[in-house]
Design an enzyme around this catalytic site. Sequence first.
Site, mmCIF file in Angstrom:
data_model
loop_
_atom_site.group_PDB
_atom_site.id
_atom_site.type_symbol
_atom_site.label_atom_id
_atom_site.label_comp_id
_atom_site.label_asym_id
_atom_site.label_seq_id
_atom_site.Cartn_x
_atom_site.Cartn_y
_atom_site.Cartn_z
ATOM 1 N N LYS A 128 50.810 34.671 30.366
ATOM 2 C CA LYS A 128 50.377 33.321 29.957
ATOM 3 C C LYS A 128 49.087 33.390 29.131
ATOM 4 O O LYS A 128 48.912 32.685 28.133
ATOM 5 C CB LYS A 128 50.186 32.469 31.219
ATOM 6 C CG LYS A 128 49.539 31.117 31.003
ATOM 7 C CD LYS A 128 50.403 30.183 30.184
ATOM 8 C CE LYS A 128 49.669 28.880 29.911
ATOM 9 N NZ LYS A 128 50.359 28.036 28.946
ATOM 10 N N LEU B 140 46.780 23.120 39.235
ATOM 11 C CA LEU B 140 45.364 22.748 39.161
ATOM 12 C C LEU B 140 44.721 23.340 37.909
ATOM 13 O O LEU B 140 45.274 24.244 37.288
ATOM 14 C CB LEU B 140 44.645 23.237 40.418
ATOM 15 C CG LEU B 140 45.154 22.614 41.728
ATOM 16 C CD1 LEU B 140 44.457 23.239 42.925
ATOM 17 C CD2 LEU B 140 44.958 21.103 41.729
ATOM 18 N N PRO B 141 43.525 22.839 37.528
ATOM 19 C CA PRO B 141 42.942 23.282 36.256
ATOM 20 C C PRO B 141 42.636 24.784 36.158
ATOM 21 O O PRO B 141 43.033 25.423 35.177
ATOM 22 C CB PRO B 141 41.657 22.444 36.154
ATOM 23 C CG PRO B 141 41.909 21.234 37.001
ATOM 24 C CD PRO B 141 42.798 21.710 38.118
ATOM 25 N N THR C 82 47.167 27.870 35.338
ATOM 26 C CA THR C 82 46.778 29.064 34.568
ATOM 27 C C THR C 82 45.426 29.526 35.098
ATOM 28 O O THR C 82 44.420 28.811 34.950
ATOM 29 C CB THR C 82 46.662 28.751 33.064
ATOM 30 O OG1 THR C 82 47.888 28.189 32.611
ATOM 31 C CG2 THR C 82 46.356 30.018 32.279
ATOM 32 N N LYS D 254 38.966 27.607 28.624
ATOM 33 C CA LYS D 254 39.107 28.416 29.850
ATOM 34 C C LYS D 254 40.091 29.564 29.614
ATOM 35 O O LYS D 254 39.817 30.712 29.951
ATOM 36 C CB LYS D 254 39.625 27.520 30.986
ATOM 37 C CG LYS D 254 40.007 28.253 32.225
ATOM 38 C CD LYS D 254 41.215 27.696 32.992
ATOM 39 C CE LYS D 254 42.332 27.083 32.272
ATOM 40 N NZ LYS D 254 43.602 26.950 32.914
#
Length: 301
Positions: free
Chosen positions: A174, A65-66, A99, A249
């Site tokens: 990440k 998911l975002p 992420t 983000k």
Amino acid sequence: MSQIAFIGLGNMGAPMALNLLKAGHRLRVYDLSAAAMDKLASAGAQCASSAADAVLEAEVVISMLPASRHVEALYFGAKNSPGILGLIADDALVLDCSTIAPQTAIQLASAAAERGLSLLDAPVSGGTAGAAAGTLTFMVGGLLNDLERARPILSAMGKNIFHAGSYGAGQTAKICNNMLLGILMAGTAEALALGVANGLDAHVLSDIMRQSSGRNWALELYNPCPGVMDNVPASRGYSGGFGVDLMLKDLGLAAESARTVQAAVPLGELARNLYALHSQQGAGALDFSSIYSLLGRKAED
Ligand code: NAD
């Protein structure tokens, strides 16, 4: 072969899910977009009517998911939907590949542990091309035993699997990687735009820098200047790929992460401001290599 619930079939999730199907796993998929589910259904996946429906009888649950808020809503619940954490079978393995903030990953892992579930944060690198080719890099946070359990599933989607450390460590790795990626893409775009504004051919300049000390991932695989490379977002109007708002983000997560340990990240902050400006000018849904158009326009003024 496992029964897998796969939630989030966007630019990354769809090709990752396709590779799991190709490896012989049974998939029950869910996305808010019906079109995204149709694509997987035509490749042999079952479509679920909700995330809760997707996880019933799943041995493995994967989410892609975002951002943190989507992952929190999925597992813990939101206004009109209950979270799926309470619905997942006791012995299932849960892999969140989105992420998100390391802190959210840690909260999720401890809630899962209270239920006796195995959960790993397993964000990826390699872009949509790596997702399609099954060559992603996984940066995993969590218990080593759980990683060994997850390895056959992750291997169907990626070729490099790293254990970064405990819960949340995959996300921290990440975030560091993507801060560097944001900086190097903006730097590469800036250098190319400068050369082009001074009359250089973008192909020639790209070749020169790729064979020189400016060599990097963007020049090798993801050139931001339109027309230099086939099969990259720059050569299809910056569609698909990795969105500007997703990069924004990630750079925000890097800034937060830096604040918690009082680290200096001046280049990461500068890159975050550049992508924020680019997003404000309407480019949020374009691929992040479109930062070239922001810097290119400036060079032409
Ligand atoms: P995307 O925006 O293309 O896809 C996200 C998908 O999630 C969409 O299809 C959306 O409909 C779906 N979705 C959102 N909320 C949902 C919900 N509650 N239930 C079900 N589905 C829902 O994003 P993406 O590019 O696939 O990226 C996914 C994650 O992977 C992000 O965290 C991103 O930062 C990370 N990532 C992306 C790339 C890349 O190159 N695109 C590379 C590495 C990591």
